[in-house]
Design a protein around this motif. Structure first.
Motif, PDB file in Angstrom:
ATOM      1  N   VAL A  65       0.820  -1.200   0.000  1.00 16.66           N
ATOM      2  CA  VAL A  65       0.000   0.000   0.000  1.00 16.66           C
ATOM      3  C   VAL A  65       0.869   1.271   0.000  1.00 16.66           C
ATOM      4  O   VAL A  65       0.372   2.366  -0.250  1.00 16.66           O
ATOM      5  N   LYS A  66       2.150   1.126   0.212  1.00 16.60           N
ATOM      6  CA  LYS A  66       3.037   2.287   0.315  1.00 16.60           C
ATOM      7  C   LYS A  66       2.998   3.192  -0.927  1.00 16.60           C
ATOM      8  O   LYS A  66       2.887   4.413  -0.782  1.00 16.60           O
ATOM      9  N   PRO A  67       3.077   2.637  -2.143  1.00 14.04           N
ATOM     10  CA  PRO A  67       3.036   3.539  -3.303  1.00 14.04           C
ATOM     11  C   PRO A  67       1.718   4.327  -3.393  1.00 14.04           C
ATOM     12  O   PRO A  67       1.729   5.521  -3.739  1.00 14.04           O
ATOM     13  N   LEU A  68       0.612   3.666  -3.061  1.00 13.99           N
ATOM     14  CA  LEU A  68      -0.680   4.359  -3.110  1.00 13.99           C
ATOM     15  C   LEU A  68      -0.766   5.453  -2.059  1.00 13.99           C
ATOM     16  O   LEU A  68      -1.284   6.546  -2.316  1.00 13.99           O
ATOM     17  N   ILE A  69      -0.272   5.158  -0.848  1.00 23.91           N
ATOM     18  CA  ILE A  69      -0.287   6.179   0.217  1.00 23.91           C
ATOM     19  C   ILE A  69       0.635   7.335  -0.174  1.00 23.91           C
ATOM     20  O   ILE A  69       0.295   8.513   0.031  1.00 23.91           O
ATOM     21  N   GLY A  70       1.772   7.009  -0.755  1.00 19.15           N
ATOM     22  CA  GLY A  70       2.689   8.056  -1.225  1.00 19.15           C
ATOM     23  C   GLY A  70       2.029   8.959  -2.256  1.00 19.15           C
ATOM     24  O   GLY A  70       2.158  10.196  -2.185  1.00 19.15           O
ATOM     25  N   ARG A  71       1.330   8.352  -3.194  1.00 19.24           N
ATOM     26  CA  ARG A  71       0.625   9.146  -4.210  1.00 19.24           C
ATOM     27  C   ARG A  71      -0.458  10.013  -3.578  1.00 19.24           C
ATOM     28  O   ARG A  71      -0.645  11.169  -3.959  1.00 19.24           O
ATOM     29  N   MET A  72      -1.187   9.433  -2.606  1.00 23.64           N
ATOM     30  CA  MET A  72      -2.232  10.199  -1.931  1.00 23.64           C
ATOM     31  C   MET A  72      -1.610  11.376  -1.174  1.00 23.64           C
ATOM     32  O   MET A  72      -2.137  12.497  -1.211  1.00 23.64           O
ATOM     33  N   GLY A  87      -0.858  14.385  -3.067  1.00 26.74           N
ATOM     34  CA  GLY A  87      -2.008  15.164  -3.496  1.00 26.74           C
ATOM     35  C   GLY A  87      -2.714  14.595  -4.703  1.00 26.74           C
ATOM     36  O   GLY A  87      -3.645  15.213  -5.235  1.00 26.74           O
ATOM     37  N   GLU A  88      -2.301  13.451  -5.155  1.00 24.07           N
ATOM     38  CA  GLU A  88      -2.924  12.839  -6.327  1.00 24.07           C
ATOM     39  C   GLU A  88      -4.293  12.279  -5.951  1.00 24.07           C
ATOM     40  O   GLU A  88      -4.457  11.668  -4.904  1.00 24.07           O
ATOM     41  N   LEU A  89      -5.266  12.492  -6.807  1.00 23.62           N
ATOM     42  CA  LEU A  89      -6.602  11.964  -6.595  1.00 23.62           C
ATOM     43  C   LEU A  89      -6.685  10.582  -7.228  1.00 23.62           C
ATOM     44  O   LEU A  89      -6.136  10.339  -8.295  1.00 23.62           O
ATOM     45  N   MET A  90      -7.392   9.696  -6.540  1.00 21.57           N
ATOM     46  CA  MET A  90      -7.537   8.331  -7.044  1.00 21.57           C
ATOM     47  C   MET A  90      -9.006   7.973  -7.066  1.00 21.57           C
ATOM     48  O   MET A  90      -9.804   8.491  -6.288  1.00 21.57           O
ATOM     49  N   ALA A  91      -9.317   7.052  -7.927  1.00 21.92           N
ATOM     50  CA  ALA A  91     -10.710   6.620  -8.038  1.00 21.92           C
ATOM     51  C   ALA A  91     -10.732   5.141  -8.399  1.00 21.92           C
ATOM     52  O   ALA A  91      -9.697   4.535  -8.718  1.00 21.92           O
ATOM     53  N   GLU A 114     -10.319   1.929  -3.739  1.00 17.02           N
ATOM     54  CA  GLU A 114     -10.734   0.811  -2.885  1.00 17.02           C
ATOM     55  C   GLU A 114      -9.517   0.118  -2.271  1.00 17.02           C
ATOM     56  O   GLU A 114      -9.517  -0.252  -1.098  1.00 17.02           O
ATOM     57  N   GLN A 115      -8.483  -0.058  -3.069  1.00 18.59           N
ATOM     58  CA  GLN A 115      -7.251  -0.686  -2.576  1.00 18.59           C
ATOM     59  C   GLN A 115      -6.614   0.183  -1.498  1.00 18.59           C
ATOM     60  O   GLN A 115      -6.124  -0.314  -0.490  1.00 18.59           O
ATOM     61  N   LEU A 116      -6.646   1.482  -1.695  1.00 23.55           N
ATOM     62  CA  LEU A 116      -6.104   2.426  -0.711  1.00 23.55           C
ATOM     63  C   LEU A 116      -6.899   2.373   0.587  1.00 23.55           C
ATOM     64  O   LEU A 116      -6.318   2.329   1.678  1.00 23.55           O
ATOM     65  N   LYS A 117      -8.223   2.333   0.504  1.00 25.34           N
ATOM     66  CA  LYS A 117      -9.063   2.239   1.695  1.00 25.34           C
ATOM     67  C   LYS A 117      -8.760   0.954   2.465  1.00 25.34           C
ATOM     68  O   LYS A 117      -8.609   0.973   3.694  1.00 25.34           O
ATOM     69  N   THR A 118      -8.677  -0.134   1.739  1.00 26.67           N
ATOM     70  CA  THR A 118      -8.375  -1.426   2.379  1.00 26.67           C
ATOM     71  C   THR A 118      -7.004  -1.387   3.039  1.00 26.67           C
ATOM     72  O   THR A 118      -6.819  -1.862   4.159  1.00 26.67           O
ATOM     73  N   GLY A 119      -6.048  -0.808   2.331  1.00 30.42           N
ATOM     74  CA  GLY A 119      -4.679  -0.727   2.856  1.00 30.42           C
ATOM     75  C   GLY A 119      -4.576   0.115   4.107  1.00 30.42           C
ATOM     76  O   GLY A 119      -3.936  -0.268   5.087  1.00 30.42           O
ATOM     77  N   VAL A 120      -5.224   1.273   4.105  1.00 25.40           N
ATOM     78  CA  VAL A 120      -5.162   2.177   5.258  1.00 25.40           C
ATOM     79  C   VAL A 120      -5.860   1.555   6.462  1.00 25.40           C
ATOM     80  O   VAL A 120      -5.341   1.600   7.585  1.00 25.40           O
ATOM     81  N   SER A 121      -7.035   0.947   6.253  1.00 25.67           N
ATOM     82  CA  SER A 121      -7.715   0.316   7.394  1.00 25.67           C
ATOM     83  C   SER A 121      -6.927  -0.907   7.876  1.00 25.67           C
ATOM     84  O   SER A 121      -6.925  -1.223   9.066  1.00 25.67           O
ATOM     85  N   GLY A 122      -6.263  -1.571   6.949  1.00 27.94           N
ATOM     86  CA  GLY A 122      -5.446  -2.723   7.325  1.00 27.94           C
ATOM     87  C   GLY A 122      -4.200  -2.340   8.108  1.00 27.94           C
ATOM     88  O   GLY A 122      -3.669  -3.148   8.878  1.00 27.94           O
ATOM     89  N   LEU A 123      -3.719  -1.105   7.928  1.00 26.32           N
ATOM     90  CA  LEU A 123      -2.519  -0.671   8.658  1.00 26.32           C
ATOM     91  C   LEU A 123      -2.740  -0.690  10.167  1.00 26.32           C
ATOM     92  O   LEU A 123      -1.846  -1.087  10.918  1.00 26.32           O
ATOM     93  N   SER A 124      -3.906  -0.270  10.625  1.00 25.79           N
ATOM     94  CA  SER A 124      -4.159  -0.285  12.081  1.00 25.79           C
ATOM     95  C   SER A 124      -4.200  -1.724  12.589  1.00 25.79           C
ATOM     96  O   SER A 124      -3.680  -2.018  13.665  1.00 25.79           O
TER      97      SER A 124
END
Length: 130
Positions: free
Chosen positions: A68-75, A78-82, A87-97
């Motif tokens: 998930v690191k590349p996606l978080i880096g892009r976020m 300031g890059e917008l994702m859709a 969805e992968q970013l949401k899963t990754g961020v919630s999975g980090l906790s």
């Protein structure tokens, strides 16, 4: 002729030893240590099982989170994702906790299981496998 013997009177006045008084104190102590050792071994084996479980859980969560690191880096850039990336970013961020909690549990289980090293060395030396 009916004289009383002084030794006989002393013996009857003394208390006779009981079986627990006669029991070997070294054997009692060894038996107590054996019970303690068995409990220690059970505790060590349980801590190893807990460690194994925490490793499996940690690995499972790591696979679910993925890279998930590349996606978080892009976020963060300031890059917008859709779509699928979002969805992968949401899963990754919630999975980090969950990953952080699992890592914390793993570290605690690892610390608790350290006595297993000594037990393993003792077992291997006893059976001359080391």
């Amino acid at each position: 002729m009916a004289q009383s013997n002084g030794v006989k009177n002393q013996t009857s006045a003394q208390e006779l030893p009981t079986i627990s008084d006669i029991q070997d104190p070294v054997a009692s102590e060894a038996q107590g240590e054996l019970v303690a050792d068995v409990q220690d071994i059970d505790g060590i084996l349980n801590s190893l099982k807990t460690l194994l479980s925490s490793v499996e859980k940690l690995q499972k969560i790591r696979q679910e989170v993925g890279d998930v690191k590349p996606l978080i880096g892009r976020m963060l850039d300031g890059e917008l994702m859709a779509g699928e990336e979002l969805e992968q970013l949401k899963t990754g961020v919630s999975g980090l906790s969950r990953l952080i909690r699992a890592y914390s549990d793993h570290q605690a289980a690892l610390a608790k299981a350290q006595p297993a090293r000594n037990l393993l060395d003792q077992v291997l030396q006893r059976f001359r496998l080391l």
